[in-house]
Structure formats: C-alpha cells, structure tokens
Motif scaffolding. Sequence first.
Motif, mmCIF file in Angstrom:
data_model
loop_
_atom_site.group_PDB
_atom_site.id
_atom_site.type_symbol
_atom_site.label_atom_id
_atom_site.label_comp_id
_atom_site.label_asym_id
_atom_site.label_seq_id
_atom_site.Cartn_x
_atom_site.Cartn_y
_atom_site.Cartn_z
ATOM 1 N N VAL A 1 57.906 41.207 31.238
ATOM 2 C CA VAL A 1 57.986 43.326 31.009
ATOM 3 C C VAL A 1 56.103 43.343 32.147
ATOM 4 O O VAL A 1 55.994 44.118 32.195
ATOM 5 N N THR A 2 55.885 42.240 31.481
ATOM 6 C CA THR A 2 53.907 43.242 32.435
ATOM 7 C C THR A 2 53.807 42.655 33.285
ATOM 8 O O THR A 2 53.435 43.277 34.229
ATOM 9 N N LEU A 3 55.042 42.381 34.566
ATOM 10 C CA LEU A 3 54.487 42.042 36.141
ATOM 11 C C LEU A 3 55.306 43.755 35.829
ATOM 12 O O LEU A 3 55.153 44.124 36.871
ATOM 13 N N ARG A 4 56.457 44.405 35.375
ATOM 14 C CA ARG A 4 57.055 45.298 35.675
ATOM 15 C C ARG A 4 56.481 46.850 35.414
ATOM 16 O O ARG A 4 56.271 47.718 35.949
ATOM 17 N N PHE A 5 55.180 46.313 34.320
ATOM 18 C CA PHE A 5 54.245 47.272 33.735
ATOM 19 C C PHE A 5 53.332 47.681 34.430
ATOM 20 O O PHE A 5 52.961 48.895 34.881
ATOM 21 N N ILE A 6 52.785 46.204 35.284
ATOM 22 C CA ILE A 6 51.972 46.772 36.248
ATOM 23 C C ILE A 6 52.457 47.179 37.523
ATOM 24 O O ILE A 6 51.817 48.154 38.062
ATOM 25 N N TYR A 7 53.688 46.958 37.509
ATOM 26 C CA TYR A 7 54.519 47.259 39.119
ATOM 27 C C TYR A 7 54.317 48.832 38.938
ATOM 28 O O TYR A 7 54.198 49.892 39.710
ATOM 29 N N LYS A 8 54.833 49.705 37.918
ATOM 30 C CA LYS A 8 54.716 50.905 37.876
ATOM 31 C C LYS A 8 54.201 51.469 37.596
ATOM 32 O O LYS A 8 53.567 52.890 38.520
ATOM 33 N N LEU A 9 53.008 50.778 37.303
ATOM 34 C CA LEU A 9 51.350 52.048 37.114
ATOM 35 C C LEU A 9 50.636 51.364 38.060
ATOM 36 O O LEU A 9 49.281 51.666 38.580
ATOM 37 N N LYS A 10 51.369 50.751 39.627
ATOM 38 C CA LYS A 10 50.198 50.433 40.379
ATOM 39 C C LYS A 10 49.340 52.041 40.642
ATOM 40 O O LYS A 10 48.167 51.283 41.345
ATOM 41 N N ASN A 11 49.575 52.288 41.076
ATOM 42 C CA ASN A 11 49.195 53.569 41.644
ATOM 43 C C ASN A 11 48.270 54.226 41.064
ATOM 44 O O ASN A 11 46.942 55.032 41.481
ATOM 45 N N ILE A 12 48.038 54.265 39.610
ATOM 46 C CA ILE A 12 47.152 54.145 38.844
ATOM 47 C C ILE A 12 46.211 53.931 38.240
ATOM 48 O O ILE A 12 45.530 53.785 37.318
ATOM 49 N N LEU A 13 45.942 52.048 38.820
ATOM 50 C CA LEU A 13 45.069 51.405 38.356
ATOM 51 C C LEU A 13 44.381 51.276 39.255
ATOM 52 O O LEU A 13 44.676 51.514 40.639
ATOM 53 N N GLY A 14 42.497 49.982 39.157
ATOM 54 C CA GLY A 14 42.131 49.832 39.699
ATOM 55 C C GLY A 14 40.445 49.181 39.833
ATOM 56 O O GLY A 14 40.678 50.312 38.737
ATOM 57 N N PRO A 15 39.669 48.953 40.285
ATOM 58 C CA PRO A 15 38.627 48.119 39.492
ATOM 59 C C PRO A 15 38.154 49.590 39.292
ATOM 60 O O PRO A 15 37.151 49.286 38.657
ATOM 61 N N TYR A 16 37.917 50.776 40.367
ATOM 62 C CA TYR A 16 37.326 51.535 40.171
ATOM 63 C C TYR A 16 37.852 53.244 39.733
ATOM 64 O O TYR A 16 37.558 54.605 39.377
ATOM 65 N N PHE A 17 39.204 52.709 38.391
ATOM 66 C CA PHE A 17 39.666 53.677 38.917
ATOM 67 C C PHE A 17 40.663 53.996 36.994
ATOM 68 O O PHE A 17 40.418 54.990 35.914
ATOM 69 N N ASP A 18 41.370 52.433 37.113
ATOM 70 C CA ASP A 18 41.771 52.638 35.322
ATOM 71 C C ASP A 18 41.667 50.743 34.877
ATOM 72 O O ASP A 18 42.315 50.016 36.269
ATOM 73 N N ILE A 19 41.108 50.475 34.415
ATOM 74 C CA ILE A 19 40.565 48.813 33.795
ATOM 75 C C ILE A 19 41.715 48.225 32.674
ATOM 76 O O ILE A 19 40.969 48.748 31.495
ATOM 77 N N PRO A 20 42.391 47.765 32.790
ATOM 78 C CA PRO A 20 42.858 47.342 31.656
ATOM 79 C C PRO A 20 42.309 46.516 31.418
ATOM 80 O O PRO A 20 41.878 45.700 31.869
#
Length: 511
Positions: free
Chosen positions: A196-215
């Motif tokens: 579940v965790t890996l799929r969650f991040i896979y789908k979010l990959k383009n809208i995360l990042g250390p300078y964009f969105d940090i869970p």
Amino acid sequence: MKAPRKESHRRSIFDETMEPFYRAAELIKLHPRVRLELEEPDFEHIFYITIDARDRLVPLSTEEEAHFKDLPASSVKAGEALEPLANGQFVLHRRALLKADITLREGVLRIPRRGLFRIEKGGPKKFKAYRIQHNQVRGPYKGGVRYHRDVSLDLFKAMAAEMTWKTAIADIPFGGAKGGVRIDPAAHSKEEIEHVTLRFIYKLKNILGPYFDIPGPDVNTNAGIMAMMMRQYTDGATNPHALRGVVTGKDVRIGGSEGRLKATGQGVVYCLEEWARWRGTSLVGARLLVQGFGNVGSAAAEILHAMGARVVAVQDAYGTVHDEKGLDVPALVAWCHANPDNLRRTVAGFPGAPALPDDDFWSLDADIAVPAALGGEITGEVAERLRVKVVAEGANGPTTPEGDAVLHARKIDLIPDIVCNAGGVTVSYYEWLQNLRMEHWTEQEVHTRLERAMKSNYAIIRDIALDRPQKTPQHDSRPFAIGKETDMRTAAMVLALKRIEAHYLLEGFSQ
Ligand code: NAD
C-alpha cells in the motif's frame, strides 16, 4: 472496544476547524485576498491504490464451530508463515503449506492451539487515498500520512489547513499538507501495508519532493513506513542521497533526526513546563490523565513520569487503566510497545493496574489532561465533567468548539494543538535541514533548539491571549498583539495568520 463518539449534530470537521481561522481573520482584519488564498486548499488529490492481498484464515463463529467438532488438527508451518493480525485473523503465507499435513472440510481447518479457521481467498483490493496540499507560501507543503478506516476528504482538508497554521506557529519554513489511506491496518499484513505504501508514493511521486511536499508519520504510520516511502521516492534517481529530506520521521540510522521519535511528546512537555512556570506550580507530583498511548501519548507520559509527575490513568481505543498512586509508566510502555503478544498495542489487560470503565476516564480528579488519541474527544459534555487545571492537546483537534467554550467558561487552561503538538513537525524541520546539509546533530542540540522554540512560541500566544505584549530574553510578542484579550485558540491563530500574511503582503501575488 470503545463505542464511537456520537456525531449526529456535528458540522463538517473542516468547517469546525476553520472557526478559529475566521475569528482570528476578523480580529486582525486579514487581507481579503489572503483570506481567500487560505480558505480552501491549493490542491485536493484523491486517488485509488490497489494491491494483491494474501489468503486469510478467519476464525469461525461459535455456532459454526459446533459443525466442525470432529475435524482433525492440521499440521502447518506456523511462525511467520501464519502471520497473526490484530483483528484475530491470520495471513496465510504459502510457505505455511511446505511439508504441511492438512485436513480441510468445506474450506475449514483446525490449527493446533489456535482453533478452527475458514480459508478466505485473497486477491486484488482497492483503497481510497488522499493528499491534500493546503498552502505553500512559507515553504514546501508538509504534513503526515495517516492509515485509518475513518479518514475522509473532510478530515484531511482540516488537518492540512492545521499544518499550515502549525508550521507558521513553529516558525519553520514549511506550508501545510496531510494525507493517507482509508484502510484498517489491523486487518492487513506487514507485506500488504508495504505494498500500500509503495503504491501510495508511486502515485504521488510527481507531486512530492524535499522542496515541494514532505510527508511524515501520523496515526498508524511510523519510521518503518517512512523508510519505504523514502526508498520508493529516491529509487532510480541519480542523486538519491540529496533527496532524503523527501520524508521525515525516518530512523536515525538512515537520515532521521535524534529526538524525532519522541519529539511530539517532548514538545507537549515543554509547553507544560512553561505553563507550570507561568502558573507558579510544579510538574513534580502533578497528576496526569493521558488519552492515547501511541507515539505522542506514551512519550509524553514517559517523560513526565521521569520528571516526577504521576500518571493516574491512561485510556486507548480498547480500554482504560487507572492507579491513583500513579501508574508504572515504563512497565506500561513495555506492555504496549515491546510485547509481541499485544498485537493491538493496547493498555487493556495491563497486569500492573486495574481497568476503569471508559466513561469514567474524563471525570477523574487530576491536574493535567493530555488528549493524545484522535479528534473530537473533548465535547461540551466531556469538558463539563473535567476536573483538571489544564488541557494540553497532544492530538490534532481533540476538543470540539462546544468543548472549547466550556473550557473557557470554566477557566480550565488550554494549550491548543497547533502549538502543543508542534514538536514533531519542528524536529522534522531539523531532520530536513540535517538531510539537506548531510549533517547529524546530537540529541542535546535537538532538545536545546526544540525547548527554546516551543516555549517561546507558546509564550507569544499566551501574551496575545492576555493582551500583554512584551519582549523578554526568550521571546518578543510585541508585533503580534491585537489590543484586546482573546482565547488561546484564537490567539494561536492570530500568530499563525500574521506570520503567513507577511509573506503575501511583502512578496505580493504572482499573476
Ligand atoms: P498512534 O497511532 O501512535 O496512537 C494513537 C493512540 O490513540 C493509540 O493508543 C490508540 O489506541 C488510541 N486511540 C485511537 N482511538 C481511540 C479512541 N477512540 N479512544 C481512545 N484512544 C484511542 O498515533 P500518534 O502518532 O500518537 O498520534 C496521536 C494524535 O497525535 C493524532 O491526533 C495525531 O494526528 C497527533 N499528532 C501526532 C504527531 C506525531 O508526531 N506522531 C504529531 C502531531 C500530532
């Protein structure tokens, strides 16, 4: 298991959470366009993730058991091959069948010492997932990931907005976000949670990042899950090590910060120390009620116990334990968090203290209440029953607006969540800084900074509430005064909005 709270008369969680925003916006005459920018999230991402679930062994009901009285026992490989779940089921890994000797009747088998089970077929499963990015004017979106069966867009919108206020109050260069998955972790194996965790991040990959969105972690997510998120995000990048700051709350051995694990509980304690100093009282011997014994509640209880406070009762989702003389907190922590048989990590069944009916918890006589479970627990009715001097909100949104009004009228002090539980996100910021600089700070450095930050921001909010602007060696509340007294929750929001508004007013709007 505790009965769910009655919610029939409640407005949406988001509307309730925004009430202090509107109060504070009115008080400081927030710029109308800034108000519009902050009223709704920047982005609401709702999506679905799928995984392949393993087969299950589901215990039979008592009536069904009678039908299989004579079924001989099967010998299967137990241990990890039959993975126990907190809901009483087992995940059936195929290796359980290696060299097994099985007697099946109508899909039912008997496992020695465990009982009768029906094999339930696994297969693909779908889960609803969310990431709400509320505001990023002060820095990258920042906020936890929650795995729970009761999450919703409404809840995550409220929590994402609260992160915007919280990061401003903590005075760290982040915005606000929140998200997670609608899933009951008690019904899933470690492997399924990983998928579940890996799929969650896979789908979010383009809208995360250390300078964009940090869970970061929240209810039912932890350092192990943060590690999987980091791996999924950084895998395949040419500069994976430079991206470590994409999630916080990691294990210290892989880029986490010293002190992060207990930072939220530690922050609650720093606020309480400052409260006690102000009230001229001491935490030594103070009597404490703690609701929720997970990351936040157990850390706060442990630290306060070590300082000489008496934890007289602890309640979690499955029960309440009580000892007027003070619970043996280290033993309770060991019972919940280092006991492989206690799959629900619950205080229920703790041999060191008697159980108490759940309903009696909030009526106990004590000095301090630390709600550190879920939202909406201190309703108006509960606030009427409280016999404490201060409520230190470890959880997010534990007090309803009706509860707030009663606390205020009864002159019970309140340390609002957006300052009280900001220790976690503050140390997350230290973790992010250490990652970007490839540094490792000592626990002492982390604690020294955290203590200064928590106590000074809490003191500024108190000065706003009491309309006592002042500059001391520790803090300066003069720029935030509003010329009249207000309640602590509104005062906290005043501080947040003034710090956020400055960005819009000084930087302008790009359009
Ligand atoms: P956790 O999953 O580690 O623990 C949650 C605890 O609450 C468990 O003991 C659970 O049994 C208990 N609980 C759940 N439902 C309950 C109910 N109905 N009645 C009584 N107890 C109940 O979660 P956590 O990380 O400790 O988070 C607790 C709260 O603190 C949440 O509101 C979370 O948003 C907030 N928070 C957490 C952090 C953090 O760093 N972990 C930071 C800021 C705020």
